[in-house]
Design an enzyme around this catalytic site. Structure first.
Site, short mmCIF file in Angstrom:
data_model
loop_
_atom_site.label_atom_id
_atom_site.label_comp_id
_atom_site.label_asym_id
_atom_site.label_seq_id
_atom_site.Cartn_x
_atom_site.Cartn_y
_atom_site.Cartn_z
N LYS A 1 3.25 7.79 -2.34
CA LYS A 1 3.34 7.60 -3.79
C LYS A 1 2.01 7.15 -4.40
CE LYS A 1 5.11 2.85 -3.63
NZ LYS A 1 3.94 2.22 -4.24
N THR A 2 1.27 6.27 -3.70
CA THR A 2 0.00 5.79 -4.25
C THR A 2 -0.98 6.95 -4.38
OG1 THR A 2 0.35 3.63 -3.23
CG2 THR A 2 -1.87 4.13 -3.98
N ASP B 1 3.80 2.07 -11.38
CA ASP B 1 4.18 2.06 -9.97
C ASP B 1 5.33 1.07 -9.77
OD1 ASP B 1 4.15 2.59 -7.28
OD2 ASP B 1 2.37 1.39 -6.85
N GLU B 2 6.15 1.29 -8.73
CA GLU B 2 7.25 0.39 -8.37
C GLU B 2 8.16 0.12 -9.58
OE1 GLU B 2 7.61 -0.06 -5.36
OE2 GLU B 2 5.75 -0.50 -4.30
N GLN C 1 14.35 0.61 -2.39
CA GLN C 1 13.43 -0.48 -2.04
C GLN C 1 13.40 -1.56 -3.12
OE1 GLN C 1 9.76 0.54 0.31
NE2 GLN C 1 10.13 2.57 -0.55
N ARG D 1 9.08 -0.17 7.81
CA ARG D 1 7.70 -0.63 8.03
C ARG D 1 7.18 -0.12 9.38
NH1 ARG D 1 6.76 -0.53 3.54
NH2 ARG D 1 8.90 0.22 3.40
#
Length: 668
Positions: free
Chosen positions: A28-29, A212-213, A243, A590
């Site tokens: 996504k980044t 973002d987020e 998330q 993770r």
């Protein structure tokens, strides 16, 4: 690596509002940075008209670095990449008058806030009540409510009490020409929503918004997004409802659904290819999170190899669990040559790290604990920094307010509010007002005398700052301010006092060096106040599941998977399992290669031994992908032999004066 098809679509689509549902490890980044580069390179938007909003300063820094590599020359000049709160601060600095503030206003932190709340409440009010009321005020602000709106919405006696407190609290902030952290979002929202022409002007400045987020936004942050995006919805929001793990601080994952209602033309693009986890770990994550309801279904997939089975450990207690974790890290670092920095041990609460630290120390394995009380957050250190800030800058009102109360001098909040009012009338900072005889005469003699004593100490320390090394100045102010005497009196024993005094001694060491002028001191303090905590280096990461979001490791150990811990006891009692399940999902995703899920059979609490039940979430996982303790005795026996051989090889290499692998270097 080229963009995949959905990533490319997300980058190129600029015709209307866009929601990118980005699963864990889906890049996504990269999509956000590539989109910024595309907007600039294609000429659709100038950099100065683009704002990208993240949730942490670290993420903003990383994004800036990535964009700098993608955009040539000065084409990125004027680009805004910041957190929500940094954007709000910039807004208020430009619109201070409209917000009822004077230029140079202060931003109060959590300690400043609780100090005001304590002063406004009756003496003797319990700390838990103060914190509950402060939390309710913050909740109202996070919904962009005014005190009047909070009162209208109150449904209980304590909510009405909090609304009353909110009104008094804002009056006190106004007297100090200050805002708090939550006001950095609330005030811009209220100003933008109140004046359509004013909002249109800001939309001319910010013509494209990237967030973002987005699943972590609270009510006020969502309304700020809406106000800045305008009816046309010139934005790209990136988020993942799976998330969303910050409900406790106001996050509302349902904001992703609101986007569709508020912007009917919203396009949704799903990023489902995971580039991080092996296929088995990803299958575990998908199966677990499928137990939660979803407004937008997505299934992550990976081209990575299948991977080994995920082990489920059954340990006797937390000490046994910690010993197993340390031994396995020691083994994998040697046998697989995995650097220590590629290991993470994740847990529900920071208290679970204690046994781990002991076990890792015994094996001389370096580790880094995230989320403990940072050095610069300790109260005596913050007090000393406030004194230093005020010595360096007499106009720093926030520093004045903390310094004058550290240690306590009998100057209460009411007196300080009166001083602030008089300072504003005379167009003076608080430090300057406290020196005016005409102002001091209007205060009670006792208060005036205390202020005169305080400014006298500041004056002497300012004189010393011109000729004294900065390190010596820190030690001098600790003594002359009365801080050391107050610490000595407040500490239960000599050892407690020595620990806190050692923090001030350590701060003094931070200021060691040849420069000691007031100007240099101020520069040093700015660096300290915004200090980059630094990367932990080649050390095992110990951290809470909340702190692990956004990170990835080759090997992950999830410990304490018992009912009552994960899921947390409160969530079991209240039937709130969805966020706890998302928390475990974040932990699982993770891991890139190795994953261990661990639970204990018993624990000691208040002297009693309590039996524990494995987390119910373990039964929601695909059992064929798990290797539980005791399920395959032959495989476990072979595993023990392999570990024994590795240990023998490591010992032999040590005696020969060589190292068996990159992971075998001991902590210094």
């Amino acid at each position: 690596m080229p963009l995949n098809a959905p990533q490319r679509d997300a980058v190129l689509y600029t015709q209307g509002p866009l929601l990118v549902l980005a699963g864990a490890g889906s890049g996504k980044t990269r999509v956000i940075t590539e989109k910024i580069a595309h907007l600039i390179a294609s000429g659709q938007r100038e950099a100065r008209h683009i704002a990208a909003i993240t949730f942490t300063n670290k993420s903003a820094k990383e994004m800036k670095e990535r964009v700098a590599k993608r955009v040539r020359g000065d084409a990125a000049e004027g680009l805004t990449i910041s957190t929500f709160h940094a954007l709000g601060l910039r807004f208020l600095q430009q619109e201070a008058g409209r917000a009822g503030l004077k230029r140079g206003f202060s931003v109060f932190d959590a300690d400043d806030q609780i100090g005001i709340v304590k002063d406004l409440m009756p003496p003797g009010t319990k700390n838990e009540v103060l914190e509950r009321l402060r939390g309710l005020v913050a909740r109202a602000k996070n919904e962009a409510m005014t005190p009047e709106q909070a009162m209208a919405a109150a449904k209980s006696a304590i909510e009405r009490e909090a609304a009353n407190l909110y009104a008094k609290y804002q009056q006190r902030l106004a007297a100090f020409n200050a805002v708090d952290f939550d006001d950095l979002i609330r005030l811009p929202v209220q100003l933008l929503e109140a004046d359509a022409d004013f909002a249109a002007g800001w939309r001319e400045r910010i013509r494209y918004l990237l967030v973002d987020e987005c699943q972590d936004t609270n009510g006020a942050q969502y309304r700020l997004l809406k106000a800045l995006a305008g009816p046309k919805g010139a934005f790209t929001c990136v988020g993942d409802d799976d998330q969303s793990i910050y409900a406790w601080r106001g996050a509302q994952p349902e904001n992703l659904e609101l986007l569709g209602r508020d912007f009917p033309a919203l396009r949704i693009i799903k990023l489902e290819q995971n580039y991080r986890c092996n296929a088995r770990i990803l299958r575990l994550a998908n199966t677990l999170i499928a137990h939660n309801p979803h407004a937008h279904l997505k299934t992550l997939w990976s081209e990575q190899r299948e991977g080994e089975k995920v082990r489920v450990w059954r340990s006797e207690n937390s000490e046994h669990e910690a010993d197993r974790v340390a031994a396995e890290i020691d083994y994998l670092s040697k046998a697989k040559e995995i650097p220590f920095g590629e290991f993470a041990v994740l847990f529900r609460g920071n208290h679970q790290s204690r046994a781990l630290e002991k076990s890792l120390q015994l094996l001389r394995i370096p580790y880094h604990l995230s989320g403990g009380t940072a050095f610069l957050e300790r109260s005596e250190v913050k007090d000393a920094l406030a004194w230093l800030r005020l010595i360096a800058n007499p106009a720093d009102d926030a520093a004045f307010l903390r310094a004058v109360a550290s240690p306590v001098r009998g100057i209460g909040g009411t007196s300080l509010a009166r001083l602030a009012e008089l300072a504003q009338q005379h167009h003076l900072p608080l430090d300057g007002a406290a020196r005016q005889l005409s102002i001091l005469k209007t205060l009670q003699p006792r208060i005036a005398a205390a202020l005169a004593e305080f400014t006298g100490i500041i004056d002497r320390l300012r004189d010393d700052a011109e000729r004294m090394p900065a390190k010596d100045l820190v030690l001098a102010l600790a003594e002359r301010s009365g801080m050391l005497a107050a610490l000595r009196e407040a500490s239960k024993d000599k050892a407690g006092f020595e620990r806190r005094k050692a923090n001030l001694d350590e701060l003094a060491e931070w200021f060691s060096g040849p420069k000691s002028s007031v100007g240099d001191l101020a520069a040093q303090m700015m660096l300290l106040s915004h200090a980059d905590r630094g990367e932990p280096g080649n050390a095992v990461r110990l951290m809470s599941l909340h702190a692990s979001k956004g990170l990835e490791f080759r090997a992950v150990f999830l410990i304490g998977l018992e009912d009552g811990t994960l899921p947390h006891e409160a969530s079991l009692e209240e039937g709130r399992l969805e966020e706890e399940r998302r928390l475990l999902y974040v932990g699982i995703t993770r891991a890139k290669e190795h994953l261990v899920l661990s639970h204990s059979l018993e624990t000691k609490r208040w002297g009693d031994t309590l039996k524990l039940q494995p987390s119910r979430f373990l039964d929601e996982l695909p059992q064929s992908d798990l290797q539980r303790d005791g399920a395959d005795p032959e495989a476990e026996a072979e595993s023990r032999k392999a570990r024994g051989r590795t240990q023998l090889a490591a010992m032999a290499a040590l005696f020969e004066g060589t190292k068996p692998g990159t992971g075998s270097q001991f902590a210094k």
